[in-house]
Design an enzyme around this catalytic site. Structure first.
Site, PDB file in Angstrom:
ATOM      1  N   GLN A 210      -4.364   4.748  -7.970  1.00  0.00           N
ATOM      2  CA  GLN A 210      -5.657   5.212  -7.463  1.00  0.00           C
ATOM      3  C   GLN A 210      -6.430   5.976  -8.536  1.00  0.00           C
ATOM      4  OE1 GLN A 210      -6.080   4.755  -3.784  1.00  0.00           O
ATOM      5  NE2 GLN A 210      -8.243   4.942  -4.283  1.00  0.00           N
TER       6      GLN A 210
ATOM      7  N   LYS B 198      -3.102  10.070  -2.814  1.00  0.00           N
ATOM      8  CA  LYS B 198      -2.686   9.146  -1.746  1.00  0.00           C
ATOM      9  C   LYS B 198      -1.762   9.908  -0.814  1.00  0.00           C
ATOM     10  CE  LYS B 198      -3.139   4.808  -0.483  1.00  0.00           C
ATOM     11  NZ  LYS B 198      -4.213   3.832  -0.680  1.00  0.00           N
TER      12      LYS B 198
ATOM     13  N   ASP C 240      -5.702   3.390   5.067  1.00  0.00           N
ATOM     14  CA  ASP C 240      -4.914   2.405   4.303  1.00  0.00           C
ATOM     15  C   ASP C 240      -4.111   1.648   5.366  1.00  0.00           C
ATOM     16  OD1 ASP C 240      -4.031   1.697   1.357  1.00  0.00           O
ATOM     17  OD2 ASP C 240      -2.153   1.806   2.451  1.00  0.00           O
TER      18      ASP C 240
HETATM   19  P1  NDP Z   1      -4.037  -2.969   7.528  1.00  0.00           P
HETATM   20  O1  NDP Z   1      -3.040  -2.077   8.150  1.00  0.00           O
HETATM   21  O2  NDP Z   1      -5.378  -3.110   8.136  1.00  0.00           O
HETATM   22  O3  NDP Z   1      -3.429  -4.442   7.383  1.00  0.00           O
HETATM   23  C1  NDP Z   1      -2.249  -4.666   6.673  1.00  0.00           C
HETATM   24  C2  NDP Z   1      -1.914  -6.150   6.730  1.00  0.00           C
HETATM   25  O4  NDP Z   1      -0.836  -6.410   5.843  1.00  0.00           O
HETATM   26  C3  NDP Z   1      -1.439  -6.591   8.102  1.00  0.00           C
HETATM   27  O5  NDP Z   1      -1.765  -7.928   8.314  1.00  0.00           O
HETATM   28  C4  NDP Z   1       0.081  -6.391   7.983  1.00  0.00           C
HETATM   29  O6  NDP Z   1       0.830  -7.187   8.879  1.00  0.00           O
HETATM   30  C5  NDP Z   1       0.312  -6.829   6.560  1.00  0.00           C
HETATM   31  N1  NDP Z   1       1.507  -6.142   6.037  1.00  0.00           N
HETATM   32  C6  NDP Z   1       1.707  -4.814   5.939  1.00  0.00           C
HETATM   33  N2  NDP Z   1       2.921  -4.547   5.445  1.00  0.00           N
HETATM   34  C7  NDP Z   1       3.496  -5.743   5.229  1.00  0.00           C
HETATM   35  C8  NDP Z   1       4.744  -6.143   4.711  1.00  0.00           C
HETATM   36  N3  NDP Z   1       5.669  -5.239   4.339  1.00  0.00           N
HETATM   37  N4  NDP Z   1       4.982  -7.467   4.584  1.00  0.00           N
HETATM   38  C9  NDP Z   1       4.057  -8.388   4.975  1.00  0.00           C
HETATM   39  N5  NDP Z   1       2.860  -8.058   5.483  1.00  0.00           N
HETATM   40  C10 NDP Z   1       2.588  -6.768   5.596  1.00  0.00           C
HETATM   41  O7  NDP Z   1      -4.142  -2.475   6.006  1.00  0.00           O
HETATM   42  P2  NDP Z   1      -5.304  -2.723   4.946  1.00  0.00           P
HETATM   43  O8  NDP Z   1      -5.900  -4.061   5.149  1.00  0.00           O
HETATM   44  O9  NDP Z   1      -6.179  -1.537   4.955  1.00  0.00           O
HETATM   45  O10 NDP Z   1      -4.484  -2.690   3.573  1.00  0.00           O
HETATM   46  C11 NDP Z   1      -3.904  -3.861   3.003  1.00  0.00           C
HETATM   47  C12 NDP Z   1      -3.639  -3.618   1.532  1.00  0.00           C
HETATM   48  O11 NDP Z   1      -4.874  -3.318   0.864  1.00  0.00           O
HETATM   49  C13 NDP Z   1      -2.712  -2.453   1.209  1.00  0.00           C
HETATM   50  O12 NDP Z   1      -1.973  -2.767   0.040  1.00  0.00           O
HETATM   51  C14 NDP Z   1      -3.670  -1.324   0.910  1.00  0.00           C
HETATM   52  O13 NDP Z   1      -3.078  -0.327   0.095  1.00  0.00           O
HETATM   53  C15 NDP Z   1      -4.754  -2.084   0.165  1.00  0.00           C
HETATM   54  N6  NDP Z   1      -6.059  -1.431   0.111  1.00  0.00           N
HETATM   55  C16 NDP Z   1      -6.718  -1.068   1.264  1.00  0.00           C
HETATM   56  C17 NDP Z   1      -7.961  -0.495   1.178  1.00  0.00           C
HETATM   57  C18 NDP Z   1      -8.766  -0.185   2.396  1.00  0.00           C
HETATM   58  O14 NDP Z   1      -9.945   0.172   2.249  1.00  0.00           O
HETATM   59  N7  NDP Z   1      -8.236  -0.327   3.602  1.00  0.00           N
HETATM   60  C19 NDP Z   1      -8.583  -0.167  -0.123  1.00  0.00           C
HETATM   61  C20 NDP Z   1      -7.849  -0.671  -1.257  1.00  0.00           C
HETATM   62  C21 NDP Z   1      -6.621  -1.237  -1.124  1.00  0.00           C
HETATM   63  P3  NDP Z   1       1.560  -6.479  10.134  1.00  0.00           P
HETATM   64  O15 NDP Z   1       0.467  -6.153  11.102  1.00  0.00           O
HETATM   65  O16 NDP Z   1       2.517  -7.504  10.605  1.00  0.00           O
HETATM   66  O17 NDP Z   1       2.241  -5.257   9.585  1.00  0.00           O
END
Ligand code: NDP
Length: 450
Positions: A111, A126, A166
């Site tokens: 970050q 974070k 996140d």
């Molecule tokens: P959400 O919680 O909205 O969604 C996460 C998604 O990833 C879900 O579909 C989830 O599936 C899947 N997932 C989570 N853990 C796992 C795992 N161990 N194996 C497989 N699938 C997994 O999170 P975000 O969309 O906000 O975040 C997604 C990524 O983007 C993260 O790496 C986060 O750090 C990064 N990010 C997010 C930002 C933001 O603004 N939100 C900014 C920059 C980066 P399930 O529901 O089955 O767990």
């Protein structure tokens, strides 16, 4: 490898030996800094790298809460304030059962550089908890968030540290966290959290920002290499906040999203995914992605098998967007994607590709949009939310989106220009690391040994 970098990496490995994700992120950054370190012998005298890899502060705390059966549950809470040299610490909160200190530190370290790339005055932090929100009632989520904030409130503030969402932390959780902060402090400090609801200080386009930003970066990267999104097939891992809005912008640019996933498996719809149905399943009903088959029985569902390549990456595609979690794409997965003809990778998630996977993509001429640059649109728009909170004046969706587009276009230009300046070809990861490092290093040196 430059001996100073080598010694610092060894030291990090010895002193944090059980923190594999953190060690991986340090490798990923430091290994690309060779040319800058060679040119600046003063960095070693300043202990710059040693200071850079040690968080300014790590806060760990107990989060007790009562479940719907009246049973007391206890989770671990974390906030890592990694580097505040260019602005207040800024970075999301992750609620997921896998959360541990190593994951918190890798995310906060990444970050720091991501925030520097945005060109906005925000430092790196974070936080989160090993709390698993899946299957919890709204009341349980609220009680957990309140307990989490009972401790976190001592350590954050609009000019000190500004958390956001996140994995597992979206608008609902930010609402409960903000409410508890306001109650304890007896203060309407809108800028203390970002990702807020629109009725109480949130920014239009924040929800969309990380996914949209990823596609703006992808558009620029393709353009610089005489390609466009139009007509391309795209697979997206994840179906959360980042994945959904990356899909939306992909569709707007005329590409076809053929697969999306969650942690259980992926759906593959050759005719193109119906994004409205995904939004209903994930944003409204909070169900598993498999539910998609009820409306579209002709789509294919493929279950993930532990230890095997995630199903979504077995599908032939022009562009893959890992938008789920870290280390989703290892060397084996990278090889399969390349042999299936992938042309570009856009990292929406943080550190979704292992170091071996990245090297394989770069060696094979695959265009690679690195997370800390490509997914910086979320935090950049969080900083725009902070600006609007300070001004007490909201911008329209179009104004925020236009600023986001400009920021992402600039970030790509910075990555490209820096990679070219250091003769690193199309290694935009090295470009991003060097540009971000140079900014943070400059601020750290100017502020003395602290
Ligand atoms: P959400 O919680 O909205 O969604 C996460 C998604 O990833 C879900 O579909 C989830 O599936 C899947 N997932 C989570 N853990 C796992 C795992 N161990 N194996 C497989 N699938 C997994 O999170 P975000 O969309 O906000 O975040 C997604 C990524 O983007 C993260 O790496 C986060 O750090 C990064 N990010 C997010 C930002 C933001 O603004 N939100 C900014 C920059 C980066 P399930 O529901 O089955 O767990």
């Amino acid at each position: 490898m430059n001996s100073y970098i080598k010694n610092v990496i060894e030291d990090v490995e010895n002193r944090n030996s059980n923190e594999k994700e953190f060690i991986q992120s340090v490798h990923e950054v430091l290994e690309t800094l060779e040319k800058v370190i060679d040119n600046n012998p003063d960095f070693e005298k300043n202990g710059l790298l040693e200071r850079l890899v040690e968080p300014e502060r790590v806060i760990m705390f107990r989060v007790p809460w009562v479940d719907d059966n009246g049973k007391v549950q206890v989770n671990k809470g974390y906030r890592v304030q990694f580097n505040g040299s260019i602005g207040p610490y800024k970075g999301g909160l992750r609620f997921h059962e896998s959360v541990n200190l190593s994951i918190m530190k890798f995310l906060a370290f990444e970050q720091t550089f991501k925030n520097a790339l945005t060109g906005l005055p925000i430092g790196g932090g974070k936080g989160g908890s090993d709390f698993n929100p899946k299957g919890k009632s709204d009341n349980e989520i609220m009680r957990f968030c309140q307990s989490f904030m009972n401790e976190l409130q001592r350590h954050i503030g609009a000019d000190l540290d500004v958390p956001a969402g996140d994995i597992g932390v979206g608008a609902r959780e930010i609402g409960y966290l903000f409410g508890q902060y306001r109650k304890i402090k007896n203060l309407y400090e809108a800028g203390v959290l970002t990702g807020k609801g629109l009725s109480y200080g949130g920014s239009l386009a924040r929800k969309e920002a990380t996914g949209f930003g990823l596609i703006y970066f992808m558009r620029e990267m393709l353009k610089a290499n005489n390609m466009t999104l139009e007509g391309k097939t795209v697979t997206i891992s994840g179906s959360g906040n980042v994945a959904i809005y990356a899909a939306q912008k992909t569709l707007e640019y005329g590409a076809k999203v053929v697969a999306m996933s969650d942690s259980n498996g992926c759906i593959w719809d050759k005719d193109g995914i119906d994004l409205a149905e995904i939004k209903r399943i994930k944003e409204v009903e909070r169900l598993r992605i498999k539910e998609y088959l009820k409306k579209y029985p002709n789509a294919v569902y493929m279950e993930n098998v532990k230890g095997e390549i995630p199903a979504v990456y077995t599908i032939k595609t022009d562009i893959a967007l890992p938008c789920a979690t870290q280390n989703d794409i290892n060397l084996e997965t990278a090889k399969l994607l390349v042999s299936n003809g992938v042309k570009a990778i856009g990292e929406g998630a943080n550190m979704p590709t292992t170091i071996e996977g990245i090297k394989y993509f770069l060696e094979n001429g695959i265009l690679f949009a690195p997370a800390k640059a490509a997914n910086a649109g979320g935090v950049a728009t969080s900083a725009l939310e902070m600006s609007q909170n300070s001004m007490r004046c909201p911008w329209t969706f179009e104004e925020v989106d236009e600023k986001l587009d400009r920021i992402m276009t600039n970030i790509f230009a910075t990555c490209k220009h820096t990679a070219e300046k250091y003769n690193l070809g199309k290694n935009y990861l090295a470009g991003a690391n060097i540009a971000a490092f140079s900014k943070v290093a400059d601020a750290m040196i100017a502020q003395g040994i602290i």
